[in-house]
Scaffold this motif. Structure first.
Motif, PDB file in Angstrom:
ATOM      1  N   GLY A 124       0.820  -1.212   0.000  1.00 41.98           N
ATOM      2  CA  GLY A 124       0.000   0.000   0.000  1.00 41.98           C
ATOM      3  C   GLY A 124       0.849   1.255   0.000  1.00 41.98           C
ATOM      4  O   GLY A 124       0.567   2.219  -0.715  1.00 41.98           O
ATOM      5  N   LEU A 128       0.901   1.755  -4.131  1.00 44.02           N
ATOM      6  CA  LEU A 128      -0.240   2.672  -4.207  1.00 44.02           C
ATOM      7  C   LEU A 128       0.110   4.053  -3.660  1.00 44.02           C
ATOM      8  O   LEU A 128      -0.678   4.975  -3.745  1.00 44.02           O
ATOM      9  N   ARG A 129       1.284   4.177  -3.063  1.00 43.83           N
ATOM     10  CA  ARG A 129       1.782   5.434  -2.495  1.00 43.83           C
ATOM     11  C   ARG A 129       0.806   6.065  -1.499  1.00 43.83           C
ATOM     12  O   ARG A 129       0.540   7.259  -1.524  1.00 43.83           O
ATOM     13  N   ILE A 130       0.252   5.238  -0.618  1.00 42.60           N
ATOM     14  CA  ILE A 130      -0.555   5.734   0.496  1.00 42.60           C
ATOM     15  C   ILE A 130       0.433   6.152   1.593  1.00 42.60           C
ATOM     16  O   ILE A 130       1.383   5.421   1.859  1.00 42.60           O
ATOM     17  N   PRO A 131       0.239   7.315   2.240  1.00 41.20           N
ATOM     18  CA  PRO A 131       1.153   7.684   3.334  1.00 41.20           C
ATOM     19  C   PRO A 131       1.161   6.601   4.419  1.00 41.20           C
ATOM     20  O   PRO A 131       0.092   6.080   4.769  1.00 41.20           O
ATOM     21  N   VAL A 134      -1.422   6.703   7.243  1.00 43.50           N
ATOM     22  CA  VAL A 134      -2.797   6.376   6.852  1.00 43.50           C
ATOM     23  C   VAL A 134      -2.945   4.872   6.627  1.00 43.50           C
ATOM     24  O   VAL A 134      -3.884   4.240   7.113  1.00 43.50           O
ATOM     25  N   MET A 135      -1.988   4.302   5.900  1.00 35.83           N
ATOM     26  CA  MET A 135      -2.064   2.884   5.567  1.00 35.83           C
ATOM     27  C   MET A 135      -2.073   2.025   6.832  1.00 35.83           C
ATOM     28  O   MET A 135      -2.911   1.141   7.006  1.00 35.83           O
ATOM     29  N   GLY A 138      -5.252   2.470   8.913  1.00 33.92           N
ATOM     30  CA  GLY A 138      -6.349   1.665   8.373  1.00 33.92           C
ATOM     31  C   GLY A 138      -6.163   0.191   8.694  1.00 33.92           C
ATOM     32  O   GLY A 138      -7.110  -0.515   9.070  1.00 33.92           O
ATOM     33  N   MET A 139      -4.916  -0.270   8.569  1.00 30.08           N
ATOM     34  CA  MET A 139      -4.618  -1.675   8.864  1.00 30.08           C
ATOM     35  C   MET A 139      -4.906  -1.998  10.324  1.00 30.08           C
ATOM     36  O   MET A 139      -5.393  -3.084  10.645  1.00 30.08           O
TER      37      MET A 139
END
Lengths: 328, 331
Positions: A124, A128-131, A134-135, A138-139
């Motif tokens: 991720g 997907l370059r999610i910070p 944030v990643m 969410g996890m």
């Protein structure tokens, strides 16, 4: 390349040990031990220090993975470690079910679970370059939900006697197995960061990702690997935590989420990445544990304890990595 | 980053969806919100009725306000992990104060004033440690959150003291046959529009966009970041008022779980975590998305033990989708 930062060409040498943050942490640990002994005689006895080190080892092992992710830069941070610790504790408890014969299977199962969570985080963050914040946030939510599902289906499981013995009883030279494990992890991390190609890559990516990419380094693969390692370290800590407490309970790992980051900061690793190492983090984890332990020894209310703890953390942070003043 | 430099000249030529998202960063979130409302309506028609929506707003107004609070610090590229602890502290403080003052209307108003002052003070403390002492926002506000939680436990060691009847009756009641929370929402909307037009909002965004550049162009960066944290503390206090009205009791740990949700709501709303780009409207929508995901998971008949997992996965997906869409549009 004569202007390379000293940290970028870090060697595993005696000079490493004399790094300032490490010295600060050790000095503070000794000061706190003396204070503890003064407040409550027997605090700094051999037995007590050993017990403190067991608790510190649990925090330190989680912080090892956190340390790697933070060193890798680009606001690297792993908030999901708390969830992985809880998950590993319950998986381990069920796979071993109180029997020594199940330990190997439990370790393999937990490592696999930690690696999978870490791999998803890493993918991720890179592809997907999610910070990372944030990643992994969410996890964490996903893992907390997963824990509810697992808990409803099966009982919480028990630690095998062999595991509990490994964590709490002396196995060699009077030291419990978990402390030996922590020492081995410490040596392995120092070797990894100071002597291997992977280690150089971590510092390179953490200090200047663009340059590392231009130099042909596999930036994405390396960063995914860091998250995988973070998940696996958290899983190891989860197994050991199960051995320490005997049985796992809900969200047992949450207490490691943000403190593992603080341990890394107290060890002198910059949250911006590319600078620092694990030896300091080990001292940072110990410092945090001794501080918490002193506060439980003194006879004050929970409220006072928390206020003193929070204020002391702030005070200690003043010693480490304050941001640069803005200049025109 | 180099990509920004290259992209800048083309920004004006961008059209359609790109330009829309450029102007309204919360568009992807709004689309998700509408989709969730439709889905909620399909599975439980009553949930999108007037009563259903009012109930949703009543429950999630606190998270909306906390997300707004979080947005102002994230604007400047900071973060506040103590926001939930401030909510807890204000919750127990106002209940203790209102009860001590007698619990009548005057006491309630005085209590609210005290609550705002406490929230503001907490925000200023955060601002001092992060902006003035230059500690790392993530770890420093975690430390202050422990401190604030300690204070909350000092004010009220165990949960359970009830709020004065005058307070929660008003919050859950109606004025002129219109639910009180709707007035609150309208006041909030006006407040947010006014704040968005102030110098402070623009200044916070410019500090978050490039701190060094902001400093060099003469902005008092430290003071601006401190003001962001102060504003965050005030809105956290407002969030505490709502949660107190909703639960009608004091709990020294009530806000702890809300902190990470407030960050998630801000990100869902299309605000960049790195600072310099975003809207408070998006954060309000983000908080509603979190609420609607929760109710949808319930309405589709997910077995109770699976609800948290499905909800967690859905929020993660929404976070990822929002970031991917927003970035594609902004490129």
């Amino acid at each position: 390349m004569s202007t390379v930062e000293p940290t970028a060409t870090k060697r595993f040498s005696f000079m490493d040990i004399l790094k300032a943050p490490l010295l600060i942490a050790i000095a503070l640990i000794i000061a706190l031990l003396l204070l503890g002994e003064y407040l409550s005689p027997g605090f700094a006895s051999g037995q007590q220090i050993l017990r403190l080190l067991i608790v510190a080892a649990l925090m330190g092992i989680v912080a090892a993975g956190q340390n790697l992710v933070i060193l890798g830069g680009r606001e690297g941070i792993d908030l999901s470690v708390g969830g992985v610790v809880s998950l590993a504790a319950i998986i381990a408890g069920n796979l071993m079910g109180g029997e020594n014969s199940g330990i190997v299977l439990a370790i393999l199962g937990c490592l696999a679970a930690g690696a999978i969570v870490g791999a998803i985080n890493g993918i991720g963050v890179t592809l997907l370059r999610i910070p990372p914040l944030v990643m992994t946030l969410g996890m964490l939510g996903v893992l907390q939900g997963l824990l509810v599902v697992i808990r409803n289906g099966i009982p919480s499981g028990r630690a095998a006697p062999g595991l509990s013995q490994f964590v709490t009883q002396p196995v060699f030279l009077g030291l419990p197995g978990i402390i030996w494990l922590w020492i081995v992890i410490g040596l392995a991390m120092a070797f990894l960061l100071g002597r291997t190609m992977l280690g150089y890559r971590i510092y390179a990516i953490g200090s200047n990702e663009q340059a590392a990419f231009m130099a042909g380094m596999p930036v994405k693969t390396t960063r995914i690997l860091l998250f995988v390692l973070s998940g696996m370290f958290a899983a190891i800590a989860g197994i050991c935590l199960l051995g320490y407490t005997g049985s796992s309970f809900a969200n047992v790992g949450e207490q490691y989420m943000l403190p593992s980051i603080i341990a890394v900061v107290f060890g002198g690793t910059a949250l911006s990445g590319g600078k620092g190492g694990y030896t300091g983090t080990m001292a940072g984890a110990t410092l945090l544990t001794v501080l918490q332990s002193i506060l439980t020894t003194v006879n004050i209310d929970e409220s006072g304890r928390q206020m003193v703890f929070g204020a002391t953390l702030l005070l200690l942070m003043l010693f480490y990595g304050r941001g640069k003043a803005l200049r025109a | 980053m180099t990509t920004d430099l290259v992209a800048a000249p083309h920004k004006r030529q961008a059209h359609g969806l790109k330009r829309a998202i450029e102007r309204f960063p919360f568009l992807p979130a709004l689309i998700i919100l509408v989709a969730l409302l439709v889905l909620n309506g399909v599975y439980q028609p009553r949930s999108v009725s007037f009563v259903g929506i009012t109930g949703l707003v009543k429950t999630y107004l606190a998270l909306m306000l906390l997300a707004v609070a979080q947005t102002y610090v994230i604007y400047a590229g900071d973060i506040d992990l103590s926001a939930g602890a401030i909510v807890s502290l204000v919750n127990v403080t106002i209940i203790t104060a209102m009860t001590a003052l007698g619990g009548d209307t005057g006491a309630v108003i005085a209590g609210l004033g005290i609550g705002l002052a406490v929230g503001l003070a907490c925000g200023v403390v955060n601002g001092i440690v992060v902006a003035a002492l230059r500690l790392q926002a993530i770890v420093a506000t975690f430390a202050t959150s422990i401190f604030f939680t300690g204070l909350a436990l000092y004010v009220m060691p165990v949960a359970g003291t009830p709020a004065p009847t005058a307070f929660w009756r008003t919050y859950g009641g109606r004025i002129l046959d219109i639910p009180f929370v709707l007035y609150a929402v309208i006041i909030l909307a006006v407040l947010l529009v006014v704040l968005a037009r102030t110098k402070l909002a623009v200044r916070l965004l410019s500090v978050g966009d490039d701190q060094q550049a902001a400093y060099q162009s003469g902005l008092p960066v430290t003071r601006i970041r401190l003001q962001g944290y102060a504003l965050c503390g005030l809105f956290a206090a407002l969030a505490a008022f709502c949660i107190t009205g909703d639960t009608a009791s004091g709990d020294p740990l009530v806000g702890g779980k809300m902190t990470l949700n407030s960050v998630a709501a801000v990100v869902l709303g299309g605000t960049a975590l790195a600072g310099g780009f975003g809207t408070v409207t998006g954060s309000v929508i983000g908080a509603l998305i979190i609420g609607l995901i929760g109710s949808l998971v319930f309405f589709v008949g997910t077995p109770s033990e699976w609800q948290n997992l499905v909800q967690g996965v859905a929020i993660l997906m929404a976070l990822m989708a929002g970031i991917l869409v927003g970035r594609r549009a902004r490129r």
